[in-house]
Design an enzyme around this catalytic site. Structure first.
Site, mmCIF file in Angstrom:
data_model
loop_
_atom_site.group_PDB
_atom_site.id
_atom_site.type_symbol
_atom_site.label_atom_id
_atom_site.label_comp_id
_atom_site.label_asym_id
_atom_site.label_seq_id
_atom_site.Cartn_x
_atom_site.Cartn_y
_atom_site.Cartn_z
ATOM 1 N N ASP A 10 -39.863 -3.792 8.503
ATOM 2 C CA ASP A 10 -39.362 -3.797 7.387
ATOM 3 C C ASP A 10 -37.629 -3.565 7.332
ATOM 4 O OD1 ASP A 10 -39.460 -3.999 4.601
ATOM 5 O OD2 ASP A 10 -39.319 -1.639 4.198
ATOM 6 N N SER A 11 -37.338 -3.582 6.195
ATOM 7 C CA SER A 11 -35.727 -3.146 6.308
ATOM 8 C C SER A 11 -35.680 -1.930 6.025
ATOM 9 C CB SER A 11 -34.989 -3.951 4.994
ATOM 10 O OG SER A 11 -35.772 -3.631 3.552
ATOM 11 N N TYR A 42 -32.438 -6.249 2.209
ATOM 12 C CA TYR A 42 -32.763 -7.502 2.403
ATOM 13 C C TYR A 42 -32.968 -8.588 1.314
ATOM 14 C CZ TYR A 42 -34.027 -6.998 7.566
ATOM 15 O OH TYR A 42 -33.818 -6.696 8.816
ATOM 16 N N GLY A 43 -33.310 -7.670 0.060
ATOM 17 C CA GLY A 43 -33.522 -8.434 -1.132
ATOM 18 C C GLY A 43 -32.475 -9.442 -1.720
ATOM 19 N N CYS A 73 -42.776 -6.552 4.851
ATOM 20 C CA CYS A 73 -41.584 -6.806 3.984
ATOM 21 C C CYS A 73 -41.898 -8.082 3.358
ATOM 22 C CB CYS A 73 -40.358 -6.978 4.991
ATOM 23 S SG CYS A 73 -38.920 -7.291 4.006
ATOM 24 N N THR A 75 -39.720 -9.739 1.221
ATOM 25 C CA THR A 75 -38.661 -10.396 1.316
ATOM 26 C C THR A 75 -38.556 -11.256 2.621
ATOM 27 O OG1 THR A 75 -37.395 -8.791 0.214
ATOM 28 C CG2 THR A 75 -35.979 -10.425 1.158
ATOM 29 N N GLU A 151 -35.450 3.871 -1.348
ATOM 30 C CA GLU A 151 -34.714 4.662 -0.200
ATOM 31 C C GLU A 151 -34.064 5.855 -0.576
ATOM 32 O OE1 GLU A 151 -34.443 3.170 3.031
ATOM 33 O OE2 GLU A 151 -35.882 1.750 2.302
ATOM 34 N N CYS A 181 -42.855 -6.281 -3.267
ATOM 35 C CA CYS A 181 -41.980 -5.898 -2.312
ATOM 36 C C CYS A 181 -42.620 -4.672 -1.733
ATOM 37 C CB CYS A 181 -40.705 -5.546 -3.054
ATOM 38 S SG CYS A 181 -39.681 -4.375 -2.033
ATOM 39 N N THR A 182 -42.722 -4.370 -0.543
ATOM 40 C CA THR A 182 -43.554 -2.957 -0.027
ATOM 41 C C THR A 182 -42.864 -1.908 -0.436
ATOM 42 O OG1 THR A 182 -42.248 -3.334 1.854
ATOM 43 C CG2 THR A 182 -44.420 -4.395 1.978
ATOM 44 N N HIS A 183 -41.601 -1.849 -1.241
ATOM 45 C CA HIS A 183 -41.054 -0.614 -1.582
ATOM 46 C C HIS A 183 -41.777 -0.030 -2.938
ATOM 47 C CE1 HIS A 183 -37.749 -1.253 1.379
ATOM 48 N NE2 HIS A 183 -37.304 0.103 0.721
HETATM 49 N N1 DGL Z 1 -39.356 -4.000 1.631
HETATM 50 C C1 DGL Z 1 -38.836 -4.994 1.339
HETATM 51 C C2 DGL Z 1 -39.358 -6.085 0.735
HETATM 52 O O1 DGL Z 1 -40.749 -5.949 0.681
HETATM 53 C C3 DGL Z 1 -37.368 -4.972 1.116
HETATM 54 C C4 DGL Z 1 -36.655 -4.570 0.128
HETATM 55 C C5 DGL Z 1 -35.114 -4.886 0.535
HETATM 56 O O2 DGL Z 1 -34.582 -4.559 1.496
HETATM 57 O O3 DGL Z 1 -34.230 -5.200 -0.464
HETATM 58 O O4 DGL Z 1 -39.159 -7.100 0.191
#
Ligand code: DGL
Length: 265
Positions: A10-11, A42-43, A73, A75, A151, A181-183
């Site tokens: 992931d990012s 990454y988004g 992730c 994205t 984050e 998004c996994t966050h």
């Molecule tokens: N956790 C990531 C996702 O699922 C990335 C979020 C990011 O880096 O912007 O999209």
């Protein structure tokens, strides 16, 4: 039987929500987690950049002798999965397919998706839902502030509450909401309060980990011996809140001593 680790990517800290589910579902497996903290977020990046970064991440994990890769992730799944699956001779799975299959099984027809700007722009979720559940109505919203807030560890303060309230406007009528998004599972308590407890929040790690378990068994590459299990975290930049967020999320699992710098250019 194959005692090599599973690679996850992931990012940043978001993929830990997937790691947590994989640890539950596949308790014998060792995991190597790569957080590309140097290039987070990454988004907001282009598809070309995401494909390039995903390839670098996967090549790093393959250099660590992993037997399968989980793209934890949204994205990277939505913009790079198909491409990387063609490039490497190893099982690679992302977060979209297993979640959409689950939604079909539950017969949800009013589906909400929240994700990063890049994921929404790619239509990765929308296309897969249209393919598998053509009668579904999809409402979606890009929520670019949420991953940086996660984050930062801002997942349960007043700012998080107000931000989520604003982002969820227009999604009131959905039966389920995909946390694309996994966050975002880090905000699940606030989201659930705002949306109403009877609406199911789709935490993609839960479905992905079941699919991963199936793939390991089906390919005869699961680890049957728990004894030699070890988790390792690599970050491309160590100046992050990663430890703080991971301690909060994983509670019993202290990974602090297993964090190393990954030098990926
Ligand atoms: N956790 C990531 C996702 O699922 C990335 C979020 C990011 O880096 O912007 O999209």
């Amino acid at each position: 039987m194959d005692s090599r680790p599973i690679g996850m990517f992931d990012s940043g800290v978001g993929g830990l929500t997937v790691l947590k589910e994989v640890m539950k579902e596949c308790p014998n497996e060792s995991i190597i987690y790569l957080g590309d903290t140097k290039r987070f977020p990454y988004g907001s990046k282009s598809k070309e950049t995401i494909v390039e970064l995903t390839k670098k991440g996967i090549e790093f994990l393959i250099s660590k002798n992993v037997k399968a890769v989980v793209i934890a992730c949204g994205t990277a799944t939505s913009q790079a999965l198909e491409e990387v699956q063609k490039c490497y001779n190893i099982p690679i799975i992302g977060i979209i397919n297993s979640a959409v299959r689950y939604i079909k099984e539950k017969e949800y027809k009013e589906i909400g998706v929240i994700a990063t700007t890049g994921t929404i722009r790619s239509k990765g979720w929308q296309n897969k839902i249209n393919e598998i559940i053509p009668e579904a109505t999809i409402s979606y919203k890009a929520c670019p502030l949420l991953a940086p807030m996660a984050e930062e560890g801002w997942t349960d303060n007043e700012i998080a509450k107000l931000t989520i309230k604003e982002y969820l406007k227009g999604l009131e009528d959905v039966q389920c909401l995909i946390l694309g998004c996994t966050h975002y599972p880090l905000f699940k308590d606030i989201i659930s309060k705002e949306l109403g407890k009877h609406k199911e929040l789709i935490n993609t790690g839960e479905m992905l980990s079941k699919r991963l378990n199936y793939i390991l068994k089906n390919n005869d590459i699961e680890n049957s011996n728990k004894e030699n299990k070890k988790h390792q975290i690599y970050l491309t930049d160590l100046e992050t809140n990663f430890i703080k967020v991971s301690n909060k999320l994983l509670k019993d699992e202290d990974l602090t001593n297993n964090i190393e710098l990954a030098e990926i250019e």
